[in-house]
Scaffold this motif. Structure first.
Motif, PDB file in Angstrom:
ATOM      1  N   MET A 163       0.840  -1.181   0.000  1.00 19.09           N
ATOM      2  CA  MET A 163       0.000   0.000   0.000  1.00 19.09           C
ATOM      3  C   MET A 163       0.885   1.244   0.000  1.00 19.09           C
ATOM      4  SD  MET A 163      -2.579   1.289   2.977  1.00 19.09           S
ATOM      5  CE  MET A 163      -4.162   0.812   2.363  1.00 19.09           C
ATOM      6  N   GLU A 164       0.614   2.167  -0.892  1.00 22.70           N
ATOM      7  CA  GLU A 164       1.387   3.401  -0.956  1.00 22.70           C
ATOM      8  C   GLU A 164       0.902   4.404   0.083  1.00 22.70           C
ATOM      9  OE1 GLU A 164       2.156   5.332  -4.602  1.00 22.70           O
ATOM     10  OE2 GLU A 164       2.741   3.479  -5.611  1.00 22.70           O
ATOM     11  N   ILE A 165       1.808   5.230   0.501  1.00 20.06           N
ATOM     12  CA  ILE A 165       1.522   6.256   1.497  1.00 20.06           C
ATOM     13  C   ILE A 165       0.804   7.439   0.843  1.00 20.06           C
ATOM     14  CG2 ILE A 165       2.641   7.952   2.997  1.00 20.06           C
ATOM     15  CD1 ILE A 165       4.828   5.852   3.464  1.00 20.06           C
ATOM     16  N   ASP A 166      -0.206   7.962   1.530  1.00 18.61           N
ATOM     17  CA  ASP A 166      -0.869   9.191   1.105  1.00 18.61           C
ATOM     18  C   ASP A 166       0.010  10.345   1.593  1.00 18.61           C
ATOM     19  OD1 ASP A 166      -2.442  11.467   0.819  1.00 18.61           O
ATOM     20  OD2 ASP A 166      -4.281  10.458   1.450  1.00 18.61           O
ATOM     21  N   LYS A 167       0.954  10.781   0.749  1.00 26.10           N
ATOM     22  CA  LYS A 167       1.961  11.757   1.165  1.00 26.10           C
ATOM     23  C   LYS A 167       1.373  13.072   1.661  1.00 26.10           C
ATOM     24  CE  LYS A 167       5.944   9.993  -1.279  1.00 26.10           C
ATOM     25  NZ  LYS A 167       7.038  10.314  -2.212  1.00 26.10           N
ATOM     26  N   PRO A 168       0.399  13.678   0.970  1.00 24.18           N
ATOM     27  CA  PRO A 168      -0.156  14.938   1.496  1.00 24.18           C
ATOM     28  C   PRO A 168      -0.755  14.784   2.900  1.00 24.18           C
ATOM     29  CG  PRO A 168      -0.770  14.673  -0.802  1.00 24.18           C
ATOM     30  CD  PRO A 168      -0.149  13.372  -0.363  1.00 24.18           C
ATOM     31  N   LYS A 169      -1.443  13.688   3.127  1.00 22.05           N
ATOM     32  CA  LYS A 169      -2.042  13.439   4.439  1.00 22.05           C
ATOM     33  C   LYS A 169      -0.954  13.219   5.499  1.00 22.05           C
ATOM     34  CE  LYS A 169      -5.550  10.496   6.570  1.00 22.05           C
ATOM     35  NZ  LYS A 169      -6.503   9.402   6.342  1.00 22.05           N
ATOM     36  N   MET A 170       0.087  12.474   5.133  1.00 16.49           N
ATOM     37  CA  MET A 170       1.176  12.192   6.067  1.00 16.49           C
ATOM     38  C   MET A 170       1.953  13.473   6.388  1.00 16.49           C
ATOM     39  SD  MET A 170       2.386   9.760   7.871  1.00 16.49           S
ATOM     40  CE  MET A 170       1.724   8.321   7.053  1.00 16.49           C
ATOM     41  N   ILE A 171       2.225  14.298   5.370  1.00 12.30           N
ATOM     42  CA  ILE A 171       2.934  15.560   5.591  1.00 12.30           C
ATOM     43  C   ILE A 171       2.114  16.473   6.495  1.00 12.30           C
ATOM     44  CG2 ILE A 171       3.718  17.692   4.462  1.00 12.30           C
ATOM     45  CD1 ILE A 171       4.612  15.833   2.103  1.00 12.30           C
ATOM     46  N   ALA A 172       0.809  16.526   6.274  1.00 11.29           N
ATOM     47  CA  ALA A 172      -0.063  17.343   7.127  1.00 11.29           C
ATOM     48  C   ALA A 172      -0.014  16.861   8.578  1.00 11.29           C
ATOM     49  CB  ALA A 172      -1.490  17.320   6.595  1.00 11.29           C
ATOM     50  N   LEU A 232       2.476  15.202  10.051  1.00  3.95           N
ATOM     51  CA  LEU A 232       3.799  15.522  10.591  1.00  3.95           C
ATOM     52  C   LEU A 232       3.911  17.015  10.915  1.00  3.95           C
ATOM     53  CD1 LEU A 232       5.953  13.308   8.222  1.00  3.95           C
ATOM     54  CD2 LEU A 232       5.705  12.996  10.698  1.00  3.95           C
ATOM     55  N   GLU A 233       3.383  17.865  10.042  1.00  4.22           N
ATOM     56  CA  GLU A 233       3.409  19.305  10.297  1.00  4.22           C
ATOM     57  C   GLU A 233       2.590  19.659  11.534  1.00  4.22           C
ATOM     58  OE1 GLU A 233       2.071  20.875   6.543  1.00  4.22           O
ATOM     59  OE2 GLU A 233       4.133  21.158   5.836  1.00  4.22           O
ATOM     60  N   ALA A 234       1.438  19.013  11.696  1.00  8.74           N
ATOM     61  CA  ALA A 234       0.582  19.273  12.860  1.00  8.74           C
ATOM     62  C   ALA A 234       1.294  18.929  14.175  1.00  8.74           C
ATOM     63  CB  ALA A 234      -0.718  18.479  12.744  1.00  8.74           C
ATOM     64  N   LYS A 235       2.196  17.960  14.127  1.00 11.51           N
ATOM     65  CA  LYS A 235       2.955  17.548  15.313  1.00 11.51           C
ATOM     66  C   LYS A 235       4.274  18.302  15.446  1.00 11.51           C
ATOM     67  CE  LYS A 235       0.300  14.003  16.562  1.00 11.51           C
ATOM     68  NZ  LYS A 235      -0.283  13.812  17.886  1.00 11.51           N
ATOM     69  N   GLY A 236       4.585  19.180  14.483  1.00  8.67           N
ATOM     70  CA  GLY A 236       5.854  19.903  14.510  1.00  8.67           C
ATOM     71  C   GLY A 236       7.053  19.010  14.257  1.00  8.67           C
ATOM     72  N   ALA A 237       6.865  17.994  13.407  1.00  7.76           N
ATOM     73  CA  ALA A 237       7.891  16.962  13.213  1.00  7.76           C
ATOM     74  C   ALA A 237       8.612  17.042  11.878  1.00  7.76           C
ATOM     75  CB  ALA A 237       7.242  15.583  13.372  1.00  7.76           C
ATOM     76  N   LEU A 238       8.612  18.192  11.227  1.00  8.30           N
ATOM     77  CA  LEU A 238       9.295  18.309   9.930  1.00  8.30           C
ATOM     78  C   LEU A 238      10.426  19.330   9.965  1.00  8.30           C
ATOM     79  CD1 LEU A 238       6.475  18.024   7.250  1.00  8.30           C
ATOM     80  CD2 LEU A 238       8.234  16.358   7.843  1.00  8.30           C
ATOM     81  N   GLY A 239      11.238  19.271  10.985  1.00  8.02           N
ATOM     82  CA  GLY A 239      12.367  20.184  11.097  1.00  8.02           C
ATOM     83  C   GLY A 239      13.580  19.666  10.343  1.00  8.02           C
ATOM     84  N   LEU A 274      14.575   8.692   9.470  1.00 12.97           N
ATOM     85  CA  LEU A 274      13.627   8.904  10.565  1.00 12.97           C
ATOM     86  C   LEU A 274      12.421   8.013  10.339  1.00 12.97           C
ATOM     87  CD1 LEU A 274      13.389  12.797  10.932  1.00 12.97           C
ATOM     88  CD2 LEU A 274      14.350  11.199  12.576  1.00 12.97           C
ATOM     89  N   LEU A 275      11.920   7.401  11.398  1.00 18.97           N
ATOM     90  CA  LEU A 275      10.700   6.590  11.312  1.00 18.97           C
ATOM     91  C   LEU A 275       9.654   7.207  12.234  1.00 18.97           C
ATOM     92  CD1 LEU A 275      12.299   3.041  11.482  1.00 18.97           C
ATOM     93  CD2 LEU A 275      11.371   4.186   9.470  1.00 18.97           C
ATOM     94  N   HIS A 276       8.439   7.371  11.724  1.00 20.61           N
ATOM     95  CA  HIS A 276       7.330   7.924  12.505  1.00 20.61           C
ATOM     96  C   HIS A 276       6.189   6.909  12.526  1.00 20.61           C
ATOM     97  CE1 HIS A 276       8.845  12.068  12.807  1.00 20.61           C
ATOM     98  NE2 HIS A 276       9.365  11.840  11.625  1.00 20.61           N
ATOM     99  N   SER A 277       5.688   6.605  13.704  1.00 19.00           N
ATOM    100  CA  SER A 277       4.569   5.680  13.864  1.00 19.00           C
ATOM    101  C   SER A 277       3.304   6.252  13.244  1.00 19.00           C
ATOM    102  CB  SER A 277       4.331   5.413  15.354  1.00 19.00           C
ATOM    103  OG  SER A 277       3.079   4.784  15.545  1.00 19.00           O
ATOM    104  N   THR A 278       2.702   5.500  12.323  1.00 20.69           N
ATOM    105  CA  THR A 278       1.455   5.953  11.722  1.00 20.69           C
ATOM    106  C   THR A 278       0.318   5.951  12.746  1.00 20.69           C
ATOM    107  OG1 THR A 278       0.958   3.728  10.932  1.00 20.69           O
ATOM    108  CG2 THR A 278       2.113   5.208   9.411  1.00 20.69           C
ATOM    109  N   HIS A 279       0.409   5.089  13.733  1.00 15.15           N
ATOM    110  CA  HIS A 279      -0.621   5.020  14.771  1.00 15.15           C
ATOM    111  C   HIS A 279      -0.631   6.324  15.597  1.00 15.15           C
ATOM    112  CE1 HIS A 279      -3.245   3.387  17.836  1.00 15.15           C
ATOM    113  NE2 HIS A 279      -2.388   3.795  18.734  1.00 15.15           N
ATOM    114  N   VAL A 280       0.542   6.778  16.011  1.00 16.27           N
ATOM    115  CA  VAL A 280       0.637   8.001  16.801  1.00 16.27           C
ATOM    116  C   VAL A 280       0.192   9.202  15.965  1.00 16.27           C
ATOM    117  CG1 VAL A 280       2.226   9.575  17.977  1.00 16.27           C
ATOM    118  CG2 VAL A 280       2.416   7.105  18.332  1.00 16.27           C
ATOM    119  N   LEU A 281       0.543   9.201  14.667  1.00 12.98           N
ATOM    120  CA  LEU A 281       0.146  10.312  13.788  1.00 12.98           C
ATOM    121  C   LEU A 281      -1.328  10.264  13.425  1.00 12.98           C
ATOM    122  CD1 LEU A 281       3.205  10.402  11.381  1.00 12.98           C
ATOM    123  CD2 LEU A 281       2.685  11.994  13.235  1.00 12.98           C
TER     124      LEU A 281
END
Length: 77
Positions: free
Chosen positions: A1-10, A12-19, A68-75
């Motif tokens: 399954m491919e990642i929905d990049k716009p949704k994932m970026i949103a 990550l941005e909401a969590k302040g995780a794209l530094g 970097l690895l980010h848990s999809t569950h936490v996001l």
């Protein structure tokens, strides 16, 4: 399954995780197309197919290769 990049970026941005990268301080991240799956097991035995799996999204620094690895569950995605 491919990642929905716009949704994932949103998410990550909401969590302040794209530094910038923790290793080289650049901001040249590439999000991999597929999910990563981290497997956790008791350290006293070899991993088995049915162990606990944590789905994650991987970001790779295009300058130094740091991953970097980010848990999809936490996001929540």
């Amino acid at each position: 399954m491919e990642i929905d990049k716009p949704k994932m970026i949103a998410a990550l941005e909401a969590k302040g995780a794209l530094g910038p990268c923790d290793r080289c301080n650049t901001n040249t991240w590439l999000m991999l197309e597929e999910y990563a799956a981290l497997s956790f097991t008791d350290s006293s035995k070899a991993p088995e197919f049915n162990e606990s799996i944590v789905p994650a999204v991987a970001l790779v620094c295009q300058n130094c290769g740091y991953i970097l690895l980010h848990s999809t569950h936490v996001l929540g995605v």
